[in-house]
Every structure is written in structure tokens, then in C-alpha cells.
Motif scaffolding. Structure first.
Motif, mmCIF file in Angstrom:
data_model
loop_
_atom_site.group_PDB
_atom_site.id
_atom_site.type_symbol
_atom_site.label_atom_id
_atom_site.label_comp_id
_atom_site.label_asym_id
_atom_site.label_seq_id
_atom_site.Cartn_x
_atom_site.Cartn_y
_atom_site.Cartn_z
ATOM 1 N N HIS A 125 15.349 4.914 5.145
ATOM 2 C CA HIS A 125 14.210 4.409 4.387
ATOM 3 C C HIS A 125 12.892 4.850 5.031
ATOM 4 C CE1 HIS A 125 14.959 1.486 7.596
ATOM 5 N NE2 HIS A 125 13.657 1.238 7.554
ATOM 6 N N VAL A 126 11.813 4.760 4.260
ATOM 7 C CA VAL A 126 10.487 5.120 4.751
ATOM 8 C C VAL A 126 9.748 3.858 5.183
ATOM 9 C CG1 VAL A 126 10.388 7.171 3.307
ATOM 10 C CG2 VAL A 126 9.425 5.010 2.459
ATOM 11 N N SER A 127 8.568 4.044 5.753
ATOM 12 C CA SER A 127 7.763 2.915 6.198
ATOM 13 C C SER A 127 7.031 2.288 5.019
ATOM 14 C CB SER A 127 6.762 3.360 7.267
ATOM 15 O OG SER A 127 5.876 4.327 6.736
ATOM 16 N N ALA A 128 6.556 1.059 5.218
ATOM 17 C CA ALA A 128 5.861 0.331 4.156
ATOM 18 C C ALA A 128 4.368 0.616 4.140
ATOM 19 C CB ALA A 128 6.101 -1.173 4.328
ATOM 20 N N LEU A 129 3.819 1.036 5.261
ATOM 21 C CA LEU A 129 2.370 1.204 5.376
ATOM 22 C C LEU A 129 1.960 2.603 4.942
ATOM 23 C CD1 LEU A 129 -0.165 -0.342 6.397
ATOM 24 C CD2 LEU A 129 0.134 0.861 8.569
ATOM 25 N N VAL A 130 0.999 2.690 4.042
ATOM 26 C CA VAL A 130 0.423 3.971 3.643
ATOM 27 C C VAL A 130 -0.631 4.348 4.677
ATOM 28 C CG1 VAL A 130 -0.817 5.224 1.847
ATOM 29 C CG2 VAL A 130 0.831 3.460 1.214
ATOM 30 N N THR A 131 -0.470 5.497 5.315
ATOM 31 C CA THR A 131 -1.379 5.903 6.389
ATOM 32 C C THR A 131 -2.581 6.629 5.795
ATOM 33 O OG1 THR A 131 -0.065 7.909 6.693
ATOM 34 C CG2 THR A 131 0.443 6.043 8.114
ATOM 35 N N HIS A 359 21.387 -0.319 3.304
ATOM 36 C CA HIS A 359 20.140 -1.061 3.060
ATOM 37 C C HIS A 359 19.189 -0.842 4.230
ATOM 38 C CE1 HIS A 359 17.390 -4.101 1.558
ATOM 39 N NE2 HIS A 359 17.331 -4.595 2.780
ATOM 40 N N GLY A 360 17.930 -0.590 3.908
ATOM 41 C CA GLY A 360 16.898 -0.447 4.925
ATOM 42 C C GLY A 360 15.643 -1.189 4.514
ATOM 43 N N ARG A 361 14.957 -1.763 5.477
ATOM 44 C CA ARG A 361 13.735 -2.511 5.186
ATOM 45 C C ARG A 361 12.718 -2.262 6.290
ATOM 46 N NH1 ARG A 361 11.549 -6.913 2.524
ATOM 47 N NH2 ARG A 361 10.179 -8.276 3.741
ATOM 48 N N ASN A 362 11.483 -2.034 5.871
ATOM 49 C CA ASN A 362 10.368 -1.978 6.805
ATOM 50 C C ASN A 362 9.323 -2.986 6.356
ATOM 51 O OD1 ASN A 362 7.434 -0.474 7.460
ATOM 52 N ND2 ASN A 362 8.915 -0.480 9.126
ATOM 53 N N ALA A 363 8.959 -3.884 7.267
ATOM 54 C CA ALA A 363 7.946 -4.907 6.987
ATOM 55 C C ALA A 363 6.850 -4.768 8.028
ATOM 56 C CB ALA A 363 8.557 -6.300 7.029
ATOM 57 N N ASP A 388 0.014 -7.821 4.325
ATOM 58 C CA ASP A 388 1.449 -7.661 4.572
ATOM 59 C C ASP A 388 1.974 -6.552 3.679
ATOM 60 O OD1 ASP A 388 1.938 -9.884 6.417
ATOM 61 O OD2 ASP A 388 1.499 -11.187 4.712
ATOM 62 N N TYR A 389 2.915 -5.764 4.215
ATOM 63 C CA TYR A 389 3.480 -4.640 3.483
ATOM 64 C C TYR A 389 4.995 -4.662 3.682
ATOM 65 C CZ TYR A 389 -1.363 -3.168 4.149
ATOM 66 O OH TYR A 389 -2.740 -3.127 4.189
ATOM 67 N N ALA A 390 5.747 -4.374 2.633
ATOM 68 C CA ALA A 390 7.206 -4.357 2.755
ATOM 69 C C ALA A 390 7.788 -3.305 1.816
ATOM 70 C CB ALA A 390 7.795 -5.722 2.436
ATOM 71 N N PHE A 391 8.725 -2.546 2.336
ATOM 72 C CA PHE A 391 9.474 -1.574 1.535
ATOM 73 C C PHE A 391 10.959 -1.806 1.773
ATOM 74 C CE2 PHE A 391 11.789 2.426 1.051
ATOM 75 C CZ PHE A 391 11.438 2.775 -0.241
ATOM 76 N N THR A 423 12.007 -1.094 -3.664
ATOM 77 C CA THR A 423 10.981 -2.085 -3.986
ATOM 78 C C THR A 423 9.852 -1.964 -2.971
ATOM 79 O OG1 THR A 423 11.993 -3.838 -2.634
ATOM 80 C CG2 THR A 423 12.678 -3.684 -4.939
ATOM 81 N N TYR A 424 8.638 -2.211 -3.450
ATOM 82 C CA TYR A 424 7.451 -2.114 -2.600
ATOM 83 C C TYR A 424 6.533 -3.288 -2.917
ATOM 84 C CZ TYR A 424 3.154 -0.296 -0.509
ATOM 85 O OH TYR A 424 2.023 -0.148 0.251
ATOM 86 N N GLU A 425 6.145 -4.021 -1.882
ATOM 87 C CA GLU A 425 5.289 -5.184 -2.065
ATOM 88 C C GLU A 425 4.176 -5.182 -1.023
ATOM 89 O OE1 GLU A 425 7.384 -9.069 -3.105
ATOM 90 O OE2 GLU A 425 8.981 -7.944 -2.096
ATOM 91 N N THR A 426 3.011 -5.611 -1.431
ATOM 92 C CA THR A 426 1.925 -5.871 -0.495
ATOM 93 C C THR A 426 1.380 -7.259 -0.773
ATOM 94 O OG1 THR A 426 0.190 -4.940 -1.917
ATOM 95 C CG2 THR A 426 1.315 -3.424 -0.423
ATOM 96 N N GLY A 427 0.927 -7.923 0.295
ATOM 97 C CA GLY A 427 0.400 -9.268 0.168
ATOM 98 C C GLY A 427 -1.008 -9.366 0.709
#
Length: 813
Positions: A125-131, A359-363, A388-391, A423-427
Motif C-alpha cells: 500500500h501507499v502512504s496516506a499523506l500527500v507530499t 490488507h495494508g493501512r497507513n494512518a 488526520d489522514y488514512a489510506f 479507501t482514503y479519508e482525511t479529518g
């Protein structure tokens, strides 16, 4: 709380008399009596008996010993790969927002999201944060290499070729397959300590900082006759470095109070503090004679700190009641990364079957300390959570393969299906991080990155289904081929067909030609589709502005001409030769061309008083001074070449391996997206994709990297050294009004060396150093060095921390 510093240790003064080395191509060092040229590879082909030189596309193989030595500075996988692979680039960022916390890596000079990463052959999986604040990797959601424990790795296979038909979307530049340790017995404990010791010319001081300590342990046990369980744990702590110069104070900030700080080091430039805890496991259990259950996973918790521009005491961003001497905000990243795979391998008649769940998750939680929301006045908090960022990525796949023999001809036929959910979520951040307080005329939001507002929050998902088929054939000893085709359907982009043909022909016993042609694609990441942010910070010219990054679906972006993103399409072609003369010498040379249409990138930051007024009047959003969006920015063509040569010879009772490597990749822009008429109607001189972002795609990364290496070992000693030449890079800024300063940073040489001695059967002690000549990149010129504060750019592969010395103790059993 600040991340605890590693306690200082004066570096050992030593010189290791070794000739130069690059383990990157120590891909051929002899291990257990066999060179890795004879090692069977599993990446890039479905055939079960291909070796490195027999592959139809170039493949590098790096073993655990290569990685262990190359990752000496901080125990990070990304740093080790940069030292070992000339075509791999992972610069260390500073003052670059999220990129200070998650480093983005390139292969063959392309974008970080154009390389596919596998672990034990399964998609990572990739990271949740857009650089968004970096140069290299700007606007990407890259795989976080440093979330994979270095001690967990048995070997890494790097396929330097497009492989979308074989492994799925994103494999444009190549595939990096990380294969975990699967030993059924024994283990190791390893501890290391080191520090930078350097002469910093801009301030004429000798510094010792950047102390790092790491500990790793792993152990394995057999499970039945054919199974195993392997587990490990790592801990790493890194103290910061600072290579900032003396502050000359920007002209617009030269008030009497601010000038009192002239000549001080108010900024930070260098590595940020970090603390990592990593765990991993890898297991197989036999379930009868033909069935095996397997599972593996990684866990990483990393806390990091990043640098930001200094805010002067007499300025609109500060309240002297809070910070009488000004302040420099510190960003804090809380990064949790977990991945797990479970599956079964079995036989169904003559077919081998592999079915798995993945399954992979980056928070990622982004925080700030030593900051302020100036619009809230002196009562503003000084610590904020800004978002908060999650992928999440979940896959199910089934692969089948079978070997067919027809005389001297062998065919390995494989097929498979895969279903993937992303799935991609930001808070939103703390309300104080984005609030517009009662003190008008002051910047709103927390300094060094305003918090995500509830309106900025994203919640996106998509499904991806694919089916593929491939045939790997061997027609006697002379000719081998690989062919693959894949259909992949995205719920938000529709279907794409990719394909690949590759062949190798040995026209003489010691010489062979190989070549490949493939069609690949990459869909925009969910982060690139849905990410939005609002912040107050400094633009390229160093002036404080309020900016917004808008998704293409935002009404403001649509009104300015933004359109839906489309997938990137690429055609890859390569041609090369390999030669092996006896057991002493081998060489390979591969030429490649990669044409990519509709590359996804961030636009320029559009800044104008007219833009601010338009957004306020049309949408009721005041004070927005800068806007950027994602766009299908350009069509590019990348041409390059890569060469590896090895020579082995017995010497002084041991074995000597000399290696030379060279890589070259040049990207040319063939077409640029037109600036929308809706945007030029508001800002007549606006350019959607201009000089800064063109520079990002073309020559912000080194075009060349080369090295020569030597490794000698016997029953007691391992002596290693390497000399690496990092090619030149180029930085371009657009400060507005036609002022576009630039600088070319020249090529630099780096010397690394290590000596390891075995102390009996189980203990080994090593001392070594990286960048032993204490080389630095060229100093930035007066237009770019930001008034003395940032004397070195982050683009050069040699970094900006100077010489590093370390020692390492290992116990194996």
C-alpha cells in the motif's frame, strides 16, 4: 513533547584503507559458494529457473548483507537502496512540509508513484499523506520504504522495466520486490551507534550532531518438516542535524527589533528527529503434502519532527507576548503503518495455485508545536493538530501456473484474478488550527500549515478488478521469452488493457541480447483526486501568504477551469546485452525509453490580487492569496541507460569483487497542458504548469549516478568501500514579476568505507563511515539561499549533513 535526542558520542577518528565499492552492483558477490548471478529470481518472469543474467529485463538483486551495511546511517531501507542502486533516488527533505516525515523515492528519474512495490510478491500500500511541500515527489502519495524493517529482509529484487501487465497499475518505472527472511532456525541481535562530525563552512564551525542509535533482533524456528516462523523487532532513534547559516534578515522584515536577530542561526536545515518501532513476522505451515499456509506482516510506528521557516518577533504572524524572540514552528508526524497477508499455496492437478488476502493501512496525524494562530491573538494555543489522514488497501487474488515441457522447450503458463478496494479519508484539525479569529489583518490558521477544515475533509473509495495471463518460455539454451496481458477496471476510471513482450537471445556462449516492449498505465491516487488543504505559510519568494490546494471537484477549482483527472498512459521500450566471460567477469548494458502521456502533477501556485478578489466575491471565501490544483500536466519522454560490470578474483587468501555501475535518465517534456481560459479571464498572466513544476519533472533529480566498488572478505574480515558520483541537479524558482532565479548544483563524489571483523563464531564488530571526505553540495547562490539561512539545497544526492561515523556490534546464533 519533543522527540528525545540520542546522547552525543564523539566519533572515532579512523581511516579504512579499502578501495572503492558500491554494493548496488555487489549484486554478484559470492554467497554460500554461488554468485548471485546464478541465483534464481522471481521478479519479472513466471519461469521458475531464471537467473539474473538470464532474465529478459534488467533485474538487480540485493541481499541482506548489502542492505545491512548500506543502511548504517539510520537503519532506513530507503537510505540503503539509494546507496545500492544508481537508478534509485530518495533525497532527504527539509523545510518541506509532509515530505520531512515521509520520504518519496524515484526509480529511473520518474515520479515516486510510478514504481510498484511488492513484499513477497504482493502489492504494498501507499502512504496516506500527500507530499505537497517537497520538490522531488511533489504531489505524490508514495510507498513509505522506511516503514519496512531493514532486518526483516532476505533479499530485494529490482526490476528496472515497465511491468504493468505482469503486476498491475503503477509499475511504469519498474518493480521493487522485497522478499522477507524465511530462515527456519537461528537469529541475530544487532546494535549500532553513530554521529555526524563535520566542518560547516557557511558558519566556519565543526559540529557533531545527528546521533543515531538502533537495535534489531530476530529469531526463527522450524514448524514441522517444511514450515517456519520468523519474527523480529527494531528500534531506531535519530537526533536532528542543522546546517543553517547566519540569518541576514529578509529586506521586508528588517525592523529594528528583527535586526537584533541578525547573524544568528534562526533556521534549521537538515535531518529531523525521529523515533521508530518496527515489528515483523513471516511464516509458512505445511497443511499436508501439497498445501502450504503462509502469512507475513509488518508494523511500524514512527514519530518524526520537521523544520519550518522562522517567524520574526516583529511581524504579523507573531505576538511578542507569546514569542518575544520570534519562533520557528516544528511539525510533528505520527505515522502508523501496518500490513498483513495470509494465503494458501496448493496444487490442483498439474496446476500450482496461490490464493491470498492482503490488507495494508497507513494512518498519519499531522501536528505542530511552537506555533500560533495569530488571528486568535495572544491567547492562541501554541500546539495544534492540523489533520488526520488514512489510506486502506484490501486485496484478494488467485494465481495459477503450470509448466509445460515439449522436448527442449519449456513453457510456464500463468493466469490470475485480483480484486482490490481502496479507501482514503482525511479529518479536520483542531478548530483553533483553521479558525479566523477576531484580530483581522493577521494570518488565520496555525503557522506552518493551517489545519484541514471540515470542508477540506475527504472520504473516497474505489474498486479495482483485474485479470491477467502470461507465458514464460525457454526454447533451449539460447532463446527465452516473456509475454503478458492484463485487463484492469477501475470503478472511477473504467477499463485499461496493458501488455508486455520481452525476449533474450544468447547469440554466443558468452553474449546475449535482450529487449522488451510494454504498455503501462497509472490511475491518479485517491489522494490526488480528493486531497484539499488550507494553510498560511511562505511562498517560494519567502513571503507569508494564505494558500489553498483544491481538489478538481471543488467549485472554486471548477470555476477556474479544473477538469477531471485521467490515468497516465506509458509505452516502455528497452534493448540491452549481457556478457559473462568465465567465472571472473560479467557486464550488462541496457538502453530504455519511456513515453508517458497525461502525467498527473500539481499546478503552479497561482497568486494574484485579482484571484483573491474573485474568490471572495464569487464564493464568499476571503483572503485566499494562492491556489493550486492537480492536473494532467504534461506528456514526457525519458531516455536513459544503465550499466553494471563485475570482476572477481582470489586475493590474499580471500575473495575480491570489483564492481562498476552507471545510470543515466533524462526527461524531456513533449507537451504541456494549456492554461484554462477560465483562469486567464481572472488572472491574465497565469500559467497553470510553468517553470517550477517543469523543473520538478525534468532535472530536479540527478540525471546520472555512477560508482566503482571493491569488497574483500575471508574467514575473519569483511572490507568494503565505495565511491559514488552523484550527478548534477538544477533548481528553478518563480518569484513573480519575471524573476526566475535558477542554479545548477554540480556533481559530487562520496566515499564510504567499512571494516568488519569476526570475533569468534558468533560475534562481529564493524566500524565505518559514510561521506568520509565530508563533501557537501554546492552552496546556493544569493538568489536562492534565502538571505543566508539555507545555504544548501535538498536536491543533491550527497545530502547536507556531512561525514558520518558509526560502529556496529552483531551477535548471531
Amino acid at each position: 513533547m519533543p522527540i528525545p535526542a540520542v546522547r552525543p558520542l564523539n566519533p572515532l577518528a579512523f581511516a579504512i584503507a579499502c578501495v572503492v565499492a558500491l554494493p548496488a552492483a555487489a549484486q554478484t558477490r559470492e554467497t554460500d559458494g554461488a554468485t548471485r548471478l546464478d541465483a534464481v529470481i522471481v521478479t519479472g518472469t513466471r519461469a521458475v529457473d531464471r537467473t539474473v543474467l538470464e532474465s529478459t529485463s534488467p533485474v538487480d538483486v540485493l541481499d541482506a548483507e548489502d542492505l545491512r551495511r548500506a543502511g548504517a546511517v539510520n537503519g532506513e531501507l530507503g537510505s540503503a537502496l539509494q546507496a545500492l542502486l544508481p537508478s534509485f533516488n530518495i533525497p532527504r527533505q527539509s523545510n518541506s512540509g509532509g515530505a520531512d516525515h515521509i520520504r518519496a523515492a524515484q526509480l529511473r528519474g520518474l515520479s515516486p508513484d510510478q514504481v510498484l512495490v511488492l513484499v513477497n510478491g504482493k502489492r504494498r500500500h501507499v502512504s496516506a499523506l500527500v507530499t505537497t511541500g517537497s520538490k522531488v515527489g511533489r504531489g505524490n502519495t508514495p510507498v513509505d520504504f522506511n516503514a519496512i524493517p531493514l532486518s526483516a529482509i532476505k533479499r530485494i529484487e529490482v526490476l528496472r522495466d515497465g511491468a504493468g501487465a505482469q503486476y498491475g497499475a503503477d509499475a511504469v518505472a519498474g518493480v521493487i520486490n522485497i522478499i522477507l527472511d524465511d530462515a527456519g532456525d537461528g537469529g541475530a541481535f544487532e546494535a549500532s551507534y553513530g554521529a555526524h562530525h563535520t566542518k560547516l563552512e557557511p558558519i566556519d564551525r565543526t559540529l557533531t550532531d545527528g546521533q543515531s542509535a538502533s537495535f534489531a533482533a530476530k529469531v526463527g524456528t522450524a514448524l514441522g518438516d517444511a514450515g517456519f516462523l520468523r519474527v523480529g523487532l527494531e528500534y531506531k532513534a535519530l537526533s536532528p542535524t542543522n546546517r543553517a547559516g547566519f540569518d541576514q534578515i529578509p529586506p521586508w522584515d528588517r525592523t529594528p527589533r528583527n535586526l537584533e536577530l541578525q547573524g544568528r542561526r534562526n533556521y534549521q536545515l537538515g535531518n529531523g528527529a525521529a523515533r521508530d518501532i518496527n515489528g515483523w513476522l513471516n511464516t509458512e505451515i505445511a497443511l499436508g503434502t501439497t498445501t502450504t499456509f503462509y502469512a507475513f506482516g509488518t508494523y511500524a510506528q514512527r514519530d518524526t519532527e520537521g523544520a519550518n521557516y522562522f517567524r520574526y518577533p516583529d511581524g504579523e504572524a507573531n505576538w511578542p507576548e507569546v514569542y518575544p524572540d520570534g519562533f520557528r514552528p516544528v511539525s510533528i508526524g505520527e505515522n502508523l503503518d501496518v500490513a498483513g497477508v495470509a494465503g494458501v499455496r496448493t496444487q490442483w492437478g498439474d496446476w500450482d495455485v496461490d490464493a491470498s488476502l492482503n490488507h495494508g493501512r497507513n494512518a498519519f496525524t499531522y501536528r505542530l508545536r511552537d506555533s500560533i494562530n495569530a488571528s486568535l491573538g495572544p491567547s492562541s494555543p501554541t500546539r495544534f493538530k492540523t489533520g488526520d489522514y488514512a489510506f486502506d488497501q484490501t486485496l484478494a487474488n488467485v494465481d495459477v501456473s503450470r509448466l509445460f515441457a515439449q522436448g527442449d522447450t519449456l513453457h510456464t503458463v500463468a493466469a490470475g484474478v485480483e480484486f482490490r478496494v481502496e479507501t482514503y479519508e482525511t479529518g479536520a484539525g483542531d478548530p483553533a488550527s483553521y479558525a479566523a479569529g477576531p484580530f483581522t489583518g493577521r494570518p488565520t490558521g496555525s503557522q506552518a500549515g493551517g489545519g484541514l477544515t471540515p470542508q477540506d475533509a475527504a472520504d473516497l473509495d474505489r474498486d479495482v478488478a483485474s485479470v491477467y495471463a502470461s507465458v514464460s518460455s525457454g526454447f533451449g539454451d539460447a532463446l527465452s521469452t516473456d509475454a503478458a496481458v492484463r485487463y484492469e477496471r477501475y470503478s472511477d476510471f473504467g477499463g485499461e488493457v496493458t501488455g508486455k513482450l520481452a525476449a533474450r537471445y544468447a547469440f554466443a556462449p558468452a553474449f546475449a541480447l535482450r529487449g522488451a516492449l510494454s504498455k503501462n498505465f497509472r490511475a491518479p491516487s485517491l489522494g490526488q483526486i480528493g486531497f484539499e488543504s488550507t494553510g498560511t505559510g511562505y511562498n517560494a519568494a519567502g513571503q507569508l501568504i494564505q494558500s489553498r490546494l483544491l481538489s478538481v471537484n471543488n467549485p472554486i477549482a471548477r470555476a477556474l477551469g479544473a477538469t477531471d483527472l485521467t490515468p497516465e498512459q506509458s509505452i516502455n521500450a528497452s534493448l540491452g546485452f549481457t556478457s559473462r566471460i568465465g567465472e571472473k567477469f560479467d557486464v550488462s548494458l541496457d538502453l530504455f525509453q519511456i513515453d508517458i502521456d497525461d502525467r498527473v502533477a500539481l499546478s503552479e501556485a497561482i497568486t494574484s490580487d485579482a484571484l483573491t478578489a474573485y474568490i471572495d466575491s464569487a464564493f464568499g471565501v476571503p483572503g485566499v492569496e494562492s491556489v493550486s490544483v492537480f492536473t494532467n500536466a504534461a506528456d514526457t519522454q525519458t531516455r536513459g541507460a544503465e550499466a553494471v560490470a563485475n570482476w572477481r578474483h582470489p586475493l590474499a587468501g580471500g575473495q575480491l569483487l570489483l564492481t562498476g555501475t552507471w545510470s543515466y535518465a533524462e526527461t524531456e517534456i513533449k507537451r504541456v497542458v494549456a492554461t484554462p481560459a477560465q483562469l486567464t479571464a481572472v488572472v491574465p498572466d497565469a500559467v497553470l504548469f510553468g517553470v517550477e513544476e517543469r523543473n520538478t519533472l525534468t532535472d530536479a533529480a540527478p540525471r546520472t549516478r555512477s560508482a566503482f566498488s571493491a569488497h574483500w572478505n575471508d574467514d575473519r574480515w569483511n572490507l568494503l568501500a565505495r565511491v559514488t558520483r552523484h550527478g548534477s541537479t538544477r533548481r528553478v524558482f518563480n518569484f513573480g514579476g519575471g524573476f526566475e532565479p535558477e542554479q545548477v548544483y554540480g556533481a559530487k563524489w562520496q566515499l564510504d568505507a567499512e571494516a568488519e571483523v569476526r570475533l569468534g563464531e558468533r560475534w562481529a564488530l564493524a566500524i565505518g563511515g559514510q561521506n568520509l571526505t565530508d563533501a557537501y553540495a554546492d552552496r546556493s547562490n544569493d538568489d536562492i539561499f534565502y538571505f543566508g539561512n539555507l545555504p544548501y539545497d535538498v536536491l543533491s544526492g550527497i545530502g547536507s549533513s556531512g561525514a558520518y561515523y558509526y560502529t556496529r556490534l552483531r551477535y548471531s546464533f
